[in-house]
Write a protein that holds these residues in place. Sequence first.
Motif, PDB file in Angstrom:
ATOM      1  N   THR B  87       0.818  -1.219   0.000  1.00  0.00           N
ATOM      2  CA  THR B  87       0.000   0.000   0.000  1.00  0.00           C
ATOM      3  C   THR B  87       0.854   1.272   0.000  1.00  0.00           C
ATOM      4  O   THR B  87       0.310   2.368   0.080  1.00  0.00           O
ATOM      5  CB  THR B  87      -0.915   0.024   1.243  1.00  0.00           C
ATOM      6  N   HIS B 374      -1.200   2.736  -4.653  1.00  0.00           N
ATOM      7  CA  HIS B 374      -1.286   2.270  -3.264  1.00  0.00           C
ATOM      8  C   HIS B 374      -2.439   1.288  -3.071  1.00  0.00           C
ATOM      9  O   HIS B 374      -2.511   0.608  -2.058  1.00  0.00           O
ATOM     10  CB  HIS B 374      -1.404   3.453  -2.295  1.00  0.00           C
ATOM     11  N   GLU B 375      -3.308   1.182  -4.071  1.00  0.00           N
ATOM     12  CA  GLU B 375      -4.406   0.207  -3.989  1.00  0.00           C
ATOM     13  C   GLU B 375      -3.929  -1.201  -4.326  1.00  0.00           C
ATOM     14  O   GLU B 375      -4.722  -2.114  -4.439  1.00  0.00           O
ATOM     15  CB  GLU B 375      -5.542   0.599  -4.949  1.00  0.00           C
ATOM     16  N   ILE B 412      -7.945  -4.289  -0.732  1.00  0.00           N
ATOM     17  CA  ILE B 412      -6.600  -4.006  -0.224  1.00  0.00           C
ATOM     18  C   ILE B 412      -6.404  -4.856   1.022  1.00  0.00           C
ATOM     19  O   ILE B 412      -7.253  -4.851   1.915  1.00  0.00           O
ATOM     20  CB  ILE B 412      -6.462  -2.509   0.119  1.00  0.00           C
ATOM     21  N   ASN B 453     -10.967  -2.904   2.837  1.00  0.00           N
ATOM     22  CA  ASN B 453      -9.566  -2.935   3.287  1.00  0.00           C
ATOM     23  C   ASN B 453      -9.446  -3.870   4.481  1.00  0.00           C
ATOM     24  O   ASN B 453     -10.251  -3.778   5.408  1.00  0.00           O
ATOM     25  CB  ASN B 453      -9.109  -1.543   3.729  1.00  0.00           C
TER      26      ASN B 453
END
Lengths: 105, 551
Positions: B87, B374-375, B412, B453
């Motif tokens: 991430t 970052h995903e 994520i 997430n």
Amino acid sequence: MTSPLEQKIRITGPSIVTANRTADGAVIYRNRTNGWSTDLSHAAVVRNADDARALLAEAAADDVGAVGAYIAPVSVKDGETIKPGNLREHIRQRGVTIDLLPVSA
Amino acid sequence: MYAYDELDRTLLNERVAEFRDQVKRRLSGELTEDEFKMLRLQNGVYLQLHAYMFRVAIPYGTLSSKQLRRLAHIARKYDRGYGHFTTRQNIQYNWIKLAELPDALADLAEVGIHSMQTSGNNTRNVTSDQWAGVVPGEVEDPRIWSEILRQYTTLHPEFSFLPRKFKFAITASAHDRAAIKIHDIGLRLHRNAQGEVGFEVLVGGGLGRTPFIAKTINPFVHGRDLLSYVEAILRVYNRYGRRDNIYKARIKILVHELGSEKFAAEVDKEWRAMGETALTLDDGVIEEIRSRFTYPAYEKLPHMPEELKKAAADPLFERWRRNSVFTHKVQGYAIVTVSLKPVGAPPGDATAEQMDALADLADKYSFGEIRVGHEQNLALPHVPKRDLPALWKALDEIGLATPNVNLVSDIIACPGLDYCSLANARSIPIAQELTRRFANPDTAELIGRLHINISGCINACGHHHVGHIGILGVEKNGEEFYQITIGGRADENAELGMLIGPAVPFGEVADVIEDVVEAYLALRERPDELFVDTVKRLGVQPFKERVYATR
């Protein structure tokens, strides 16, 4: 950070000492002949705090061969079969619980 | 792409030689683990459950095809044939041997990649928008400023022994893809009334056991003052940040305890005392960095090429195009997000074969460039629209054309207890089960944008606090349990999620998430009301009632 040897040791059942091998990080167990084994069945099992402290001290003295020695719970069946005492140790012994590689198309 | 110079290459080679010597001394027993630990961490080397983990930086998420092939080579030669994109625009290898690490570092250094400052109490990899330089409406390419910060902070002695780790993120777009509000310093590039380029400076964001959204301490810092202003922030942090308690050592705690206004006043006082310093950037320096970024020689291409019109008849292609293809600033080109979230796979993982194949596709269709978001997805930033049908087929052949970007299965997740020595619970199997539950692409499209997430512990590497649905693994009496939050988001309207009820056991998590999603579908006002907007409108209670009514 307090050294594991300086921490108060409490064990509630059979326990072993485990660490990671310095050269490659592999999971290793302190065995009955003052060495290390990657096989849990060879691990020295202790059942009280004094024995656990002594085994940990001996393991921690091998700073070249092993990293981060600590005491972990196990169960012992039929007096000889050693099994990990919690999920973390189960994963350390058996490996990840998932397929290693992403699925292919 | 940014072109490194001789200074950069020398630095990397010296670093490799230094670490090779340190590893040799560790293996011979000359260095104890206590002495060696900080040295390995400064080179991105952790010790995890089964092996060493090696974290490699991908500054501002930009890779050349040559670099991606080298990442594949590392996976194949030194690891187990795959890598995990994180991430924070890094890649991690989970099975590397300490004895082989110096060789791996040397192989990476040959293509200008390193692992410096990917761990430890220093300034970490500077992250940015993965669409930097190609997305319409951007003030300026934020990677220019990311690179200035990278050069300034790398091995900076004052920033190498901070109270805790320190993370920067930069965006130059109205829509924040870099999650700047959950970073220690978030920078939003914009223009003031005079048309000058500068930064809104946000400080004190972060997740972990004490999550905070960053506060704006200065609405506009001129670009030439970026480094001096950042230095002033870090001086205040170094002076007042707590070193006595690891859990209170991040700058977010200092900002919270002082209050953002007082913190801002302290920074301002420090900054003014510094006056005009060597850190003030003159236009020549900025231009020098800017000139080292090269951009493709774009062709003049039609907005809607024949190839694309023809391919539109294929519903599978159309689904992928609708989901994974985004507007480029140059007519005739597109940005393609490459999902690393196939159904049933660990989020963010890619095999060496996939990395090699994607590098080839980047050469063929994207001027040899790849981005990392970052995903935990990748992107090809410069694809001619005429090539989209061919690219889609090629991606599909290597398992990288899952049309689930920003949808419920685009999860994520941190490595969790399968790998991580800090984790309390597993993350990846939860993610895998959820991708199977929501595998039907029609259902996923019906649900719309929804980010899940998952973190395996309170350290929050999976950013669960800012997931539209957040899942946090905890341990209760030796069993894995999971707390569920809803309403979080990591974009320009960043919010922390709210807990919906008691933690649930491993085996019930997917059922609960299905119930949450079903509740949303029943509660939303109209099909285009996003999950987070429904939560914002109604709060947690209606979700809680539906999910826990029968539990």
